[in-house]
Design a protein around this motif. Structure first.
Motif, PDB file in Angstrom:
ATOM      1  N   THR A 107      46.011  83.724  64.804  1.00 41.88           N
ATOM      2  CA  THR A 107      46.667  83.416  66.080  1.00 41.88           C
ATOM      3  C   THR A 107      45.786  82.565  66.985  1.00 41.88           C
ATOM      4  N   GLY A 108      44.472  82.652  66.778  1.00 37.60           N
ATOM      5  CA  GLY A 108      43.526  81.925  67.617  1.00 37.60           C
ATOM      6  C   GLY A 108      43.060  82.734  68.813  1.00 37.60           C
ATOM      7  N   CYS A 112      39.448  81.948  70.558  1.00 31.80           N
ATOM      8  CA  CYS A 112      39.493  81.427  71.936  1.00 31.80           C
ATOM      9  C   CYS A 112      38.702  82.341  72.871  1.00 31.80           C
ATOM     10  N   PRO A 135      47.472  78.168  60.127  1.00 34.92           N
ATOM     11  CA  PRO A 135      47.966  77.460  61.319  1.00 34.92           C
ATOM     12  C   PRO A 135      49.385  77.835  61.744  1.00 34.92           C
ATOM     13  N   ARG A 138      49.428  80.268  64.779  1.00 36.35           N
ATOM     14  CA  ARG A 138      48.619  79.958  65.956  1.00 36.35           C
ATOM     15  C   ARG A 138      49.389  80.170  67.250  1.00 36.35           C
ATOM     16  N   GLU A 140      47.227  80.177  70.222  1.00 38.34           N
ATOM     17  CA  GLU A 140      46.301  79.455  71.091  1.00 38.34           C
ATOM     18  C   GLU A 140      45.907  78.153  70.407  1.00 38.34           C
ATOM     19  N   LYS A 141      45.688  77.122  71.209  1.00 39.60           N
ATOM     20  CA  LYS A 141      45.302  75.821  70.657  1.00 39.60           C
ATOM     21  C   LYS A 141      43.806  75.839  70.346  1.00 39.60           C
ATOM     22  N   ILE A 142      43.488  76.001  69.069  1.00 40.58           N
ATOM     23  CA  ILE A 142      42.098  76.017  68.618  1.00 40.58           C
ATOM     24  C   ILE A 142      42.078  75.644  67.145  1.00 40.58           C
ATOM     25  N   ASP A 143      41.053  74.902  66.760  1.00 42.06           N
ATOM     26  CA  ASP A 143      40.851  74.531  65.366  1.00 42.06           C
ATOM     27  C   ASP A 143      39.419  74.843  64.985  1.00 42.06           C
TER      28      ASP A 143
END
Length: 182
Positions: A107-108, A112, A135, A138, A140-143
């Motif tokens: 999920t990120g 995060c 992905p 996800r 949260e926006k994170i890579d």
């Protein structure tokens, strides 16, 4: 191409050979990215312990490691959505090259949370190594900067990853069927 494993009848997604090859490749990339520098690998307990151990041995530049423990899953297959810090860093990371080592980027939420927490300590650099990346889940926006394998939305165990504290010791990464008995 997956074949059943003898342990618990679980289907192998990635064999120990595939895992070791990919971890070695990530180690070489980290060596190139941080040539001549030192790094601190920060493992997210408990799932990343085996990945961190193998990764550290595949990095030739000077490295040390520390661990943090967080919780967002409890004992099931679904995240609670709330991340709690259970064990903080022992080492100081200010002006250090830090790589957060995680078993799975899902999920990120956890990464995060940790990235935000660590950035407060002003590291020289902060990167993420995830053995698995999922992905499709996800939130949260994170890579990750280093990824072992990208996987579909399936629950996996083995190579440090668990289901209710079971199966961490499997040398392969296996698929956990949704109807697996408790």
């Amino acid at each position: 191409m997956s074949t059943p494993t003898a342990v618990a009848g679980l289907e192998i997604l990635f064999s120990r050979e595939q895992i070791h090859q990919r971890v070695a490749e990530i180690g070489r990339q980290i060596d190139q990215d941080f040539a001549g520098e030192r790094i601190i690998l920060v493992g997210v307990l408990k799932g990343a312990a085996i990945f961190l151990s193998d990764l550290a041995r595949n990095i030739s530049i000077e490295n040390t490691f520390d661990f943090v423990a967080v919780s967002s899953y409890g004992k099931g297959q679904r995240t609670s959505g709330a991340v709690r810090l259970i064990k903080d860093l022992d080492a100081h990371i200010e002006n250090k090259n830090v790589i957060i080592v995680e078993d799975i980027l899902d999920t990120g939420l956890t990464l995060c949370f940790l990235r935000s927490l660590f950035e407060q300590h002003k590291p020289r650099s902060l990167r993420i190594a995830a053995l698995l990346d999922k992905p499709s889940r996800r939130l949260e926006k994170i890579d990750a900067d280093y990824v072992g394998f990208t996987i579909p939305n399936q629950f996996v165990v083995g190579y440090g990853m668990d289901y209710a504290e079971r199966f961490r010791n499997l040398p392969d990464i296996c698929l956990m069927p949704p109807d697996f008995p408790e």
